[in-house]
Design a protein around this motif. Sequence first.
Motif, short mmCIF file in Angstrom:
data_model
loop_
_atom_site.label_atom_id
_atom_site.label_comp_id
_atom_site.label_asym_id
_atom_site.label_seq_id
_atom_site.Cartn_x
_atom_site.Cartn_y
_atom_site.Cartn_z
N SER A 125 0.87 -1.17 0.00
CA SER A 125 0.00 0.00 0.00
C SER A 125 0.89 1.21 0.00
CB SER A 125 -0.92 0.02 1.22
OG SER A 125 -0.25 0.61 2.30
N LEU A 126 0.28 2.34 -0.25
CA LEU A 126 1.08 3.56 -0.35
C LEU A 126 1.78 3.85 0.97
CD1 LEU A 126 1.72 5.60 -2.46
CD2 LEU A 126 -0.02 7.07 -1.51
N SER A 127 1.07 3.60 2.06
CA SER A 127 1.69 3.92 3.34
C SER A 127 2.86 3.00 3.63
CB SER A 127 0.66 3.85 4.46
OG SER A 127 0.43 2.52 4.80
N SER A 128 2.79 1.78 3.13
CA SER A 128 3.91 0.87 3.37
C SER A 128 5.13 1.30 2.58
CB SER A 128 3.52 -0.56 3.00
OG SER A 128 3.53 -0.72 1.62
N VAL A 129 4.91 2.06 1.51
CA VAL A 129 6.04 2.59 0.77
C VAL A 129 6.79 3.58 1.64
CG1 VAL A 129 6.70 3.95 -1.23
CG2 VAL A 129 4.93 2.24 -1.44
N ILE A 130 6.03 4.30 2.45
CA ILE A 130 6.64 5.37 3.24
C ILE A 130 7.09 4.86 4.60
CG2 ILE A 130 6.27 7.64 4.19
CD1 ILE A 130 4.01 7.86 2.03
N VAL A 131 6.19 4.20 5.30
CA VAL A 131 6.55 3.81 6.67
C VAL A 131 7.03 2.37 6.75
CG1 VAL A 131 5.08 5.44 7.85
CG2 VAL A 131 4.16 3.23 7.17
N GLY A 132 7.02 1.68 5.66
CA GLY A 132 7.44 0.29 5.70
C GLY A 132 6.30 -0.58 6.16
N GLY A 133 6.46 -1.85 5.98
CA GLY A 133 5.41 -2.76 6.38
C GLY A 133 5.88 -4.18 6.28
N ILE A 134 5.09 -5.05 6.86
CA ILE A 134 5.41 -6.46 6.84
C ILE A 134 4.21 -7.18 6.26
CG2 ILE A 134 5.78 -8.46 8.32
CD1 ILE A 134 7.34 -6.68 10.19
N ALA A 135 4.46 -8.15 5.43
CA ALA A 135 3.36 -8.95 4.91
C ALA A 135 3.64 -10.40 5.29
CB ALA A 135 3.25 -8.80 3.41
N PHE A 136 2.59 -11.16 5.41
CA PHE A 136 2.81 -12.57 5.70
C PHE A 136 1.82 -13.41 4.92
CE2 PHE A 136 -0.37 -11.49 8.86
CZ PHE A 136 -1.20 -12.60 8.87
N ARG A 137 2.20 -14.63 4.72
CA ARG A 137 1.36 -15.54 3.99
C ARG A 137 1.97 -16.92 4.11
NH1 ARG A 137 -0.33 -14.67 -2.26
NH2 ARG A 137 -1.27 -16.73 -2.42
N ALA A 138 1.11 -17.90 4.08
CA ALA A 138 1.62 -19.26 4.04
C ALA A 138 1.76 -19.66 2.58
CB ALA A 138 0.67 -20.20 4.76
N PRO A 139 2.73 -20.49 2.25
CA PRO A 139 2.81 -20.95 0.86
C PRO A 139 1.50 -21.63 0.48
CG PRO A 139 4.75 -21.61 2.09
CD PRO A 139 3.79 -21.03 3.08
N ASP A 140 1.19 -21.56 -0.81
CA ASP A 140 -0.10 -22.08 -1.26
C ASP A 140 -0.28 -23.55 -0.90
OD1 ASP A 140 -1.03 -19.74 -2.19
OD2 ASP A 140 -0.17 -19.98 -4.19
N TYR A 141 0.79 -24.28 -1.05
CA TYR A 141 0.68 -25.69 -0.69
C TYR A 141 1.36 -25.89 0.65
CZ TYR A 141 1.24 -30.71 -0.68
OH TYR A 141 1.19 -32.03 -0.33
N SER A 142 0.57 -25.85 1.69
CA SER A 142 1.15 -26.08 3.01
C SER A 142 0.23 -27.01 3.79
CB SER A 142 1.35 -24.77 3.75
OG SER A 142 0.28 -23.89 3.50
N PRO A 143 0.42 -28.28 3.61
CA PRO A 143 -0.44 -29.24 4.29
C PRO A 143 -0.13 -29.30 5.78
CG PRO A 143 1.29 -30.37 3.11
CD PRO A 143 1.48 -28.92 2.85
N ASP A 144 -1.08 -29.80 6.52
CA ASP A 144 -0.94 -29.98 7.98
C ASP A 144 -0.56 -28.68 8.66
OD1 ASP A 144 -1.33 -32.60 7.35
OD2 ASP A 144 0.83 -33.03 7.25
N ASP A 145 -1.18 -27.60 8.21
CA ASP A 145 -0.83 -26.32 8.79
C ASP A 145 -1.61 -26.10 10.07
OD1 ASP A 145 0.88 -24.36 8.61
OD2 ASP A 145 -0.10 -23.25 7.00
#
Lengths: 550, 208
Positions: free
Chosen positions: A246-266
Motif C-alpha cells: 500500500s502507499l503507506s507501506s512505501v513510506i513507513v514500511g510494512g510487513i506482509a505474511f502468507r503461508a505458501p499455497d501448498y502447506s499441508p498440515d498447517d
Amino acid sequence: MTDTRQDSPQPGQPGVKTRRFSISLVWIVPLVAVLVGLSLVVHNVMQQGPTIEITFKTGQGLEANKTAVKYRNVVIGQVTAVELSKDQKSVTATVKLVKQADNFTRVDSKFWVVRARIGAGGVSGIDTLLSGDFIGADSGESNTRAKAFIGLESPPPITYGEPGKRFFLHASDLGSLGVGSPVYYRKIPVGQVVAYGLDENGKGVSIEVFINSPNDAFVTDNTRFWNASGVDVEVGANGFAFRTESLSSVIVGGIAFRAPDYSPDDQVAAEDRQFELFDDRARALAPPHGKAQYLSLRFDQALRGLKVGAPVEFLGVEIGSVVSVNLDFDVEKRTFPVNVGIVIYPQRLGRAHTKLLKALNHDPDDEKAAAQLLGSFVDNGLRAQARSGNLLTGQLYIALDFDPKAPKVVFDPTARPITIPTVPGSLEQLQEQFQVMVERLNRLPIERIANNLDANLVELRKGLQQFNSRTLPGVQGTLQEVSKTLQSANSTLAEDSPQREQLTQTLDELGRMSRSLRELADYLGRNPESLLRGRPKDAPADSLKPSSRN
Amino acid sequence: MSRPPRAAELNLVLCHACGMACDNSNQPHDCERCGAPLHAHKPDSLTRTWAYLIASLVFYIPANLLPVMNTTLFGSGADSTIMSGVMEFWEHGAWDIALIIFIASIAVPATKFVALALLLITVQRRSTWAQSQRARLFRFVELIGYWSMLDVLVVALVAALVKFQALGDIEPRPGILFFGMVVVLTMLAAMSFDPRLIWQRDKEQADD
C-alpha cells in the motif's frame, strides 16, 4: 393590685419564652452548614483515588492542575504537580487518580503523553493542538501495585486486553520498519509492529508484531513473513512489474505474511512464536533454503559488475548468492586476484538434491563429506565462471557449470571455505580472442603494402597520361577514315547506283544459269546415256522437263 | 441626669414595619396600625447572629477551596477557585482587577466575620468600649454586605454569556454556590444583629 394579681396567672407566656430559649430553630442553619461541609469532606475522601508519580523525559505539555490523565478519552486523574526529579535528568509529574482508576496503579500500567504527532503513518492527537496535551494511560494486569511509573515516550500501539497474538520476527536489519508499521495479510492491514530491538549479540534484529483477532488465526506454523516496505520492481519476460502493499507501506514500511499455497498440515501458530523475516516476497515464499554452504572462488580477472548479492547459478538454477568480493594479493605471482565468497543452498536444487543425497548416502551436516563431494564434482569439471547477466549494465553473476574440457586442477578438500576453481568468464574469453585477432592484424606489413600500392598507382597514372597525349589523337584520325569508308560504302550500295543495277542483272543471270543447270541435271537423270551419245535430235521437248512435274 | 427619657422608660415600642410608636404597657403582640409583630429588641438577636455567622463561616471553607468556575477554552478545561483567579489576574499584570476580586470576594467576607464576631462578643460582655466606633463598624458591615455578591453575579453573567460550544465555555462550579451562601448568611447575620444592643448597659434592659 388586683390588676397585678390578675397578671400573675399570666406567666404562661414566660413559659413559652423559656421553651423558645432552650432551643432556637435558627441553630438549624449552622447545623445544616456543618453537615453539608462534612458531607463534602466525606465525599472528597471517598472519591480520593491513589496518587502516583510518573517520570517523563521532559515536562513538555504537562501543567499542574490542568493536564488530565485519560483512558479511552475519559478523565481518570489530573496532574497536580510537575517538578524536576532530584537528579534533574527527568521530570516527575504527580498525578491524582480518581477512585475508579485504581487499576492504573498496577505495576505494568503504562502512561504516556498524548500530543499531536505527525508521522508518515498518519496524524494522531490532532485534538490536543487545541485542548493541550494529556497523559494517556493503560492499565496493566499485574497484581502488584506501584506508586512510581516511568512514562513512555510514544504511545504504545496495542492496549491491554486487545484480542490478538504477538509474534517475534528475526531479521538481519530493521529496514524501514518502525513501531506502528502495518502488517498486511493479502494486502489487508491486520496488525502492526509493536516493538523491536537488537538481539543480545547485536547480530540481528528482533521485531515484535501484533496481529489482531480474528486475523491472527491466519498466522500458521508455515507462514512466512517478509518485509513489504517500498516498491518491488520486477523485470521479467513480460516487462516490468511493480509490486507494493500500500502507499503507506512505501513510506513507513510494512510487513506482509502468507503461508505458501501448498502447506499441508498447517496449524495455527501459537502466541509468541518466532519467525524469520525475509527480505522480499519471492524469497519468503521460495522453498526453504536449507543449510547454507559457503564457498570461495578466486578469479584472476577484473570483476567489474559483480556485486554482493549477485546470483549464483548452478546449471542455470539459482542456488545462492555472492556474499563478498575482495581483492587479494598473490605474493608469488605478483598479481591481484579477486576473492569471491559465495553461499549456496543445496536444498534449492530440490529433487536433484534429495536424489543426490540418497544416491551418495550423503549426510548434509557432514562438512568433510560435502567437501569430498564437491571435490569429485571439481574432478568432473565443475568450474565457476563470472558471466555477464546483462550486457547493457555489465552485471555479472557466478555460474557453476561442468566444463569437461577444463584443465585439471588440484582440489584441496581441507581448505575452509571450500574453494572451487574458476575459468575466465565468457566475455573475457571473447575479449581475449578479439585481442589475439587484433594483434595479428597489427603484425601485417600494412606500411609496405601501402607503399607498393602507392608506387603502382603513380605508374598507372603516368601510363594514362601517355595514352591521353599520344594514342588518342591517332585514334581520332582512324575514326575519321572509318567514317569516310562507310560513307563511300553507303553510296556504293545506294538504290540507284550502277553497281547495284549490275548486281541485280548479275543475279538474274545467275538465276537463269542455275535453272538451266537444273534442267540439265534432270535431263541427265533421265537419260544418262546422253552423256555418252549426246542429245538425240528427236528428243521431245517435254522430256527435258523436270521429273517432278510428272 | 438631665437626659430625654428612653423609649423603654415610657413603655414605648417602635413598630419595625411602619415605624409607629406603640404603647407597650400591656405588651401587645401586634402593631395597632399595621399588625406587624412588635418587639422591644430584635428577637433572639445574638443567637441568630451567632448561628448565621457560624453557618457562613462553615460555608466559607468550601467556597474558597472548591472551584467556582470552569473555563473551557478550545477543549482544555480548567477549574479555578477564587484565589487562583486572583493569582492569575495578578500574574498577568491585571493587578487592579485582582485587587477588586480580592477585596470583594475574600477581604470583605473576612472583614464581616471579624467585625460581627467583635460586635457579638463585645455586646455579650456588655462592654462600653468604643461604642460609637462599633456602631459605625456595624453600619459599614451592612453597607459592604451587598458588594460581596459581586463574584456570584460575575460568574452567573459570564456563565450565561460565554457559550461557544467547542471554542469556549464557562460553567459555574459548586464553589460559587457556597460563596453565595456565605454572602447571604453574613447578610442575614448582619440583619439579625440589633445595633441597639451596643448601647445597652443595664442588665434589665438587655433582658427585654
